[in-house]
Design an enzyme around this catalytic site. Structure first.
Site, mmCIF file in Angstrom:
data_model
loop_
_atom_site.group_PDB
_atom_site.id
_atom_site.type_symbol
_atom_site.label_atom_id
_atom_site.label_comp_id
_atom_site.label_asym_id
_atom_site.label_seq_id
_atom_site.Cartn_x
_atom_site.Cartn_y
_atom_site.Cartn_z
ATOM 1 N N CYS A 1 0.910 -1.156 0.075
ATOM 2 C CA CYS A 1 -0.145 -0.115 0.021
ATOM 3 C C CYS A 1 0.683 1.246 0.045
ATOM 4 O O CYS A 1 1.615 1.325 0.813
ATOM 5 C CB CYS A 1 -1.058 0.090 1.137
ATOM 6 S SG CYS A 1 -2.020 1.360 1.178
ATOM 7 N N CYS B 1 -0.354 4.453 0.303
ATOM 8 C CA CYS B 1 -1.094 5.503 0.953
ATOM 9 C C CYS B 1 -0.261 6.249 1.721
ATOM 10 O O CYS B 1 0.728 5.537 2.478
ATOM 11 C CB CYS B 1 -2.511 5.181 1.422
ATOM 12 S SG CYS B 1 -2.341 4.435 3.167
ATOM 13 N N CYS C 1 -0.757 4.482 5.993
ATOM 14 C CA CYS C 1 -0.144 3.267 6.457
ATOM 15 C C CYS C 1 1.179 3.394 7.140
ATOM 16 O O CYS C 1 2.059 4.241 6.582
ATOM 17 C CB CYS C 1 -0.074 2.228 5.402
ATOM 18 S SG CYS C 1 -1.709 1.476 4.979
#
Length: 187
Positions: A48, A50, A53
């Site tokens: 991930c 993003c 996180c």
């Protein structure tokens, strides 16, 4: 060109064990670590990109997956956990000592409510589901990554056998869309 996607991906992807039954996640504190016990394997494991996180130092991506809420239990030093951003959809519970996110929970009405987000790299046990895809890939640009090299990042994921997406993979996006449609139909 190679980029530091995540330490667990440096030597390729290690296949998980479908019959793996879970294990213990532990924060990075050398004394009194927070521990979280997972009583099942994880699902939807993915890289991930993003900005929310937790990522290991120097990594562009986290490796995050989900487990049913009833399969997660904080088993030691839970008093050290605090929610990173109470306004976020995923309430990420991080250790106040080392900053590691032990789990993220969705409390509001959402397609993924009932699932906790976890980082299996915090476990010494082997057998967790391997990463299935890479999500929110272009989000690393928003965090300062040079956009000219995003195709190189995608190629690196492809060389590992992982599809890359700018959101989640199609089955998860379908679940979100179906949830949204069902809620709009109720309104």
């Amino acid at each position: 060109m190679s980029f530091p996607l995540h330490p667990s991906l440096v030597n390729g992807i290690t296949k998980g064990n479908p019959s793996f039954q879970g294990g213990v996640l532990k924060c990075k504190c050398s004394t009194s670590p927070v521990t979280v016990t997972l009583r099942s394997n994880v699902a939807h494991n993915h890289a991930c990109g993003c900005s929310k996180c937790w990522k290991p130092e120097g990594a562009l991506f986290s490796i995050v997956s989900v487990v049913p809420v009833d399969k997660l239990e904080v088993t030691a030093n839970g008093d050290k956990l605090a929610v990173v951003d109470p306004s976020a959809t995923i309430l990420r519970h991080a250790c106040t000592g080392c900053g590691v996110h032990l789990y993220g929970r969705i409390e509001k009405d959402h397609a993924f409510k009932g699932l906790d987000f976890v980082h299996t790299e915090l476990s010494d046990e082997k057998g967790w589901q391997e990463p299935q895809f890479a999500g929110f890939v272009t989000s690393i640009i928003e965090q300062g990554f040079d956009a000219r090299h995003i195709d190189d990042v995608r190629a690196q994921f492809e060389s590992l056998g992982l599809e890359s997406y700018d959101a989640l993979n199609p089955p998860l996006m379908n679940a979100i869309a179906a949830f949204t449609a069902a809620n709009e139909a109720k309104a």
